[in-house]
Scaffold this motif. Structure first.
Motif, PDB file in Angstrom:
ATOM      1  N   THR A   1     -24.184  -3.236   4.758  1.00 29.13           N
ATOM      2  CA  THR A   1     -25.053  -3.021   5.911  1.00 29.13           C
ATOM      3  C   THR A   1     -24.971  -4.231   6.834  1.00 29.13           C
TER       4      THR A   1
ATOM      5  N   THR B   1     -25.013  -3.132  22.457  1.00 29.61           N
ATOM      6  CA  THR B   1     -23.981  -2.291  23.074  1.00 29.61           C
ATOM      7  C   THR B   1     -23.461  -2.909  24.362  1.00 29.61           C
TER       8      THR B   1
ATOM      9  N   ARG C   1     -15.718   5.559  10.580  1.00 29.11           N
ATOM     10  CA  ARG C   1     -16.505   5.341  11.807  1.00 29.11           C
ATOM     11  C   ARG C   1     -15.693   5.780  13.025  1.00 29.11           C
TER      12      ARG C   1
ATOM     13  N   ASP D   1     -19.358   1.710  18.051  1.00 27.85           N
ATOM     14  CA  ASP D   1     -20.623   1.010  17.821  1.00 27.85           C
ATOM     15  C   ASP D   1     -20.856  -0.104  18.821  1.00 27.85           C
ATOM     16  N   TRP D   2     -19.795  -0.653  19.360  1.00 27.37           N
ATOM     17  CA  TRP D   2     -19.905  -1.856  20.192  1.00 27.37           C
ATOM     18  C   TRP D   2     -19.825  -1.540  21.681  1.00 27.37           C
TER      19      TRP D   2
ATOM     20  N   GLN E   1     -26.294 -10.771  15.151  1.00 23.61           N
ATOM     21  CA  GLN E   1     -25.556  -9.543  15.448  1.00 23.61           C
ATOM     22  C   GLN E   1     -24.225  -9.539  14.702  1.00 23.61           C
TER      23      GLN E   1
ATOM     24  N   GLN F   1     -26.856  -4.484  13.781  1.00 23.50           N
ATOM     25  CA  GLN F   1     -26.230  -3.760  14.883  1.00 23.50           C
ATOM     26  C   GLN F   1     -26.013  -4.686  16.076  1.00 23.50           C
ATOM     27  N   GLU F   2     -24.792  -4.672  16.614  1.00 25.33           N
ATOM     28  CA  GLU F   2     -24.505  -5.455  17.801  1.00 25.33           C
ATOM     29  C   GLU F   2     -25.104  -4.799  19.035  1.00 25.33           C
TER      30      GLU F   2
ATOM     31  N   GLU G   1     -32.200   1.509  10.097  1.00 20.69           N
ATOM     32  CA  GLU G   1     -31.147   2.309  10.739  1.00 20.69           C
ATOM     33  C   GLU G   1     -31.747   3.245  11.779  1.00 20.69           C
TER      34      GLU G   1
ATOM     35  N   ASN H   1     -32.167   1.638  14.886  1.00 23.28           N
ATOM     36  CA  ASN H   1     -30.890   1.163  15.417  1.00 23.28           C
ATOM     37  C   ASN H   1     -30.760  -0.357  15.354  1.00 23.28           C
TER      38      ASN H   1
ATOM     39  N   VAL I   1     -29.736  -1.833  12.339  1.00 21.22           N
ATOM     40  CA  VAL I   1     -28.616  -2.079  11.426  1.00 21.22           C
ATOM     41  C   VAL I   1     -27.748  -0.835  11.360  1.00 21.22           C
ATOM     42  N   ARG I   2     -26.542  -1.020  10.823  1.00 20.16           N
ATOM     43  CA  ARG I   2     -25.641   0.101  10.560  1.00 20.16           C
ATOM     44  C   ARG I   2     -25.045  -0.104   9.172  1.00 20.16           C
TER      45      ARG I   2
END
Length: 243
Positions: free
Chosen positions: A73, A79, A206, A233-234, A31, A76-77, A60, A63, A65-66
């Motif tokens: 790139t 949430t 972002r 994002d987090w 992550q 994705q962490e 993407e 969900n 990667v971002r």
């Protein structure tokens, strides 16, 4: 090195997407970790960059990667659900989520606050407030960048106490405020300014979750005005039923 198979009826970009997804699920790509560049992936799989970009786009959509413009790139962490209720407490929230948390104090000052802040705290036009800037982290991730204002006359010397205790709740307790509740919360999404983007270590493109709040003591007298910028994002804000 994972290899793709040509001529088996499965598009190359789909195979690459599947291989990278497997790497993420196995923890080989962690992550927040940055993926290799499109050029490096194209070399790894012996394909052109267009095929790699299609594979990344598929990740993407899932969900996984971002992509950050100008940076690359990233995986994705997961949430972090951050509850907001009448008694929102950062330390307690992190303890409930079983994550390791810390607060870094960036700056404090005694000043005449902006008009909106003064009005929200019930201050006269020339009354001073303490402003405290902090960064909060959970498991090493930046959760928020916050600006908090406190009435200076009522809480004389508050910054020194806060630096010692690093807790709003315990600091207010030192001044005889044994309990306080969230009186007002306003949430919006907006692009960060240059300072916010730098402190939160994210691109200015972002959005952040921008939360304005007022906390009041048991008599309803405001004790804190806060502006908190959460990582979009987090962090996912969860409004609790008692709010």
């Amino acid at each position: 090195m994972s290899e793709i198979e040509r001529g088996r009826g499965v598009a190359l970009w789909s195979q690459i997407s599947g291989i990278l997804a497997a790497d993420i699920q196995k923890g080989q790509l962690r992550q927040g970790e940055q993926l290799p560049s499109a050029h490096e992936l194209a070399q790894r799989f012996d394909v052109n960059r267009h095929t790699v970009r299609r594979a990344i786009a598929a990740l993407e959509q899932r969900n996984l990667v971002r992509t950050e413009q100008g940076r690359g790139t990233f995986v994705q962490e997961q949430t972090l659900d951050y509850p907001i209720s009448r008694r929102t407490r950062f330390t307690q929230n992190m303890r409930n989520l079983n994550v390791e948390a810390d607060i870094e104090i960036l700056e404090d000052a005694r000043e005449i606050p902006p008009a909106q802040v003064a009005q929200s705290l019930g201050l006269d036009r020339h009354e001073h407030a303490y402003r405290i800037e902090t960064i909060s982290r959970a498991d090493g991730h930046i959760v928020d960048y916050s600006t908090a204002y406190f009435p200076a006359t009522r809480f004389n010397g508050l910054p020194a106490v806060y630096r010692r205790l690093q807790s709003v709740t315990r600091t207010l307790n030192e001044f005889g405020v044994n309990d306080y509740e969230r009186k007002h919360t306003r949430v919006s999404a907006r692009l960060p300014d240059a300072t916010t983007a730098r402190l939160m270590q994210q691109p200015a493109s972002r959005p952040v979750l921008y939360v304005q709040s007022i906390n009041a003591d048991t008599r309803g007298v405001p004790v804190q005005y806060g502006i908190t910028r959460f990582s979009g994002d987090w962090v996912q804000l969860v409004l609790m039923a008692d709010h």
